[in-house]
Design a protein around this motif. Structure first.
Motif, mmCIF file in Angstrom:
data_model
loop_
_atom_site.group_PDB
_atom_site.id
_atom_site.type_symbol
_atom_site.label_atom_id
_atom_site.label_comp_id
_atom_site.label_asym_id
_atom_site.label_seq_id
_atom_site.Cartn_x
_atom_site.Cartn_y
_atom_site.Cartn_z
ATOM 1 N N GLN A 103 -2.715 -6.158 1.679
ATOM 2 C CA GLN A 103 -2.076 -5.462 2.781
ATOM 3 C C GLN A 103 -2.625 -5.933 4.121
ATOM 4 O OE1 GLN A 103 -3.244 -1.252 3.414
ATOM 5 N NE2 GLN A 103 -4.517 -1.481 1.589
ATOM 6 N N TYR A 163 1.773 -6.121 1.738
ATOM 7 C CA TYR A 163 2.246 -4.843 2.287
ATOM 8 C C TYR A 163 1.870 -4.744 3.758
ATOM 9 C CZ TYR A 163 2.532 0.337 2.644
ATOM 10 O OH TYR A 163 2.819 1.632 2.998
ATOM 11 N N TYR A 212 -2.410 -4.431 -4.333
ATOM 12 C CA TYR A 212 -1.473 -5.031 -3.397
ATOM 13 C C TYR A 212 -2.209 -5.469 -2.130
ATOM 14 C CZ TYR A 212 1.830 -2.446 -6.337
ATOM 15 O OH TYR A 212 2.528 -1.940 -7.396
ATOM 16 N N ASN A 246 1.192 -2.499 6.543
ATOM 17 C CA ASN A 246 0.767 -1.099 6.469
ATOM 18 C C ASN A 246 0.095 -0.693 7.773
ATOM 19 O OD1 ASN A 246 0.038 1.422 5.495
ATOM 20 N ND2 ASN A 246 -1.624 0.666 4.204
#
Length: 229
Positions: free
Chosen positions: A218, A204, A216, A206
């Motif tokens: 990130q 991700y 997840y 982010n």
């Protein structure tokens, strides 16, 4: 921690590699100047950006058509700013925006460095909900088209991320298996949850550090992807 057994890297395009906000602002600046739209650009963008986000969410969920998105995001923004104009003008601006947007070529910081690092070690691909007619132009103008083996758009798939069918089509086109693939994107629902449910590894992007579930991986910046790949 490095991801093992990954052979295919799938990227989202807008807000992940291609600097949508900067390029969009430049497109509106050109349109407003040429057609004497008496609005201060930053004031317009402050209103337009969340409205546009809302319409893309509706479009992703099949609640509005492409045409309704293009018209509605402008109409709602002008209404919020008490800017009086006609439907003809709004439709004209909507058409010009699609013409002008892909002429701009700014990429997010670290894009070329990351793609250059990955291109010889992985097969690279794009999965995007953006419109078919402009996504290829964006990539050509910003000189990243040749990095990617396949490009899968939601219009070609007939569905939008996070629908599993778009990930299925992308894997079919690339010859990839979910367990040997990773999806990288900035939209938690469309890119990350959608791909993860289909069995892909995910990372991700982010930058605003939204709070997410810890399952997840990130990164805040694109260059941090090299810690995983």
């Amino acid at each position: 921690m490095k991801l093992t057994n990954v052979e295919h890297v799938f990227f989202d395009l807008d807000h992940t590699l291609w600097d949508f906000d900067r390029n969009s602002a430049l497109a509106f600046k050109e349109i407003f100047q040429e057609h004497k739209i008496e609005l201060e650009l930053n004031n317009f963008l402050e209103v337009y950006m969340p409205v546009n986000f809302k319409y893309w969410e509706l479009y992703r969920n099949n609640a509005v058509s492409k045409e309704a998105l293009r018209y509605g995001r402008l109409k709602d923004s002008f209404d919020k700013l008490n800017f009086e104009t006609t439907d003809t003008t709004i439709n004209n601006i909507a058409d010009l925006y699609i013409q002008y947007l892909p002429k701009n070529n700014h990429l997010l910081d670290g894009t070329l460095e990351v793609l250059d690092n990955l291109k010889d070690r992985y097969q690279l691909h794009i999965i995007t909900n953006g419109f078919e007619e402009v996504q290829h132009q964006k990539m050509q103008t910003s000189a990243i088209h040749n990095y990617f083996k396949t490009i899968t758009t939601s219009e070609a798939a007939g569905v939008k991320k996070p629908h599993p069918q778009i990930f299925e089509l992308a894997l079919q086109k690339s010859g990839a298996k979910p367990e040997n693939s990773v999806m990288i994107g900035d939209n938690l629902e469309a890119d990350i949850i959608g791909a993860h449910k289909f069995g892909l590894n995910v990372i991700y992007l982010n930058p605003l550090e939204h709070q997410i579930q810890s399952l997840y991986p990130q990164v805040k910046k694109l260059k941090e992807l090299l810690n995983y790949l």
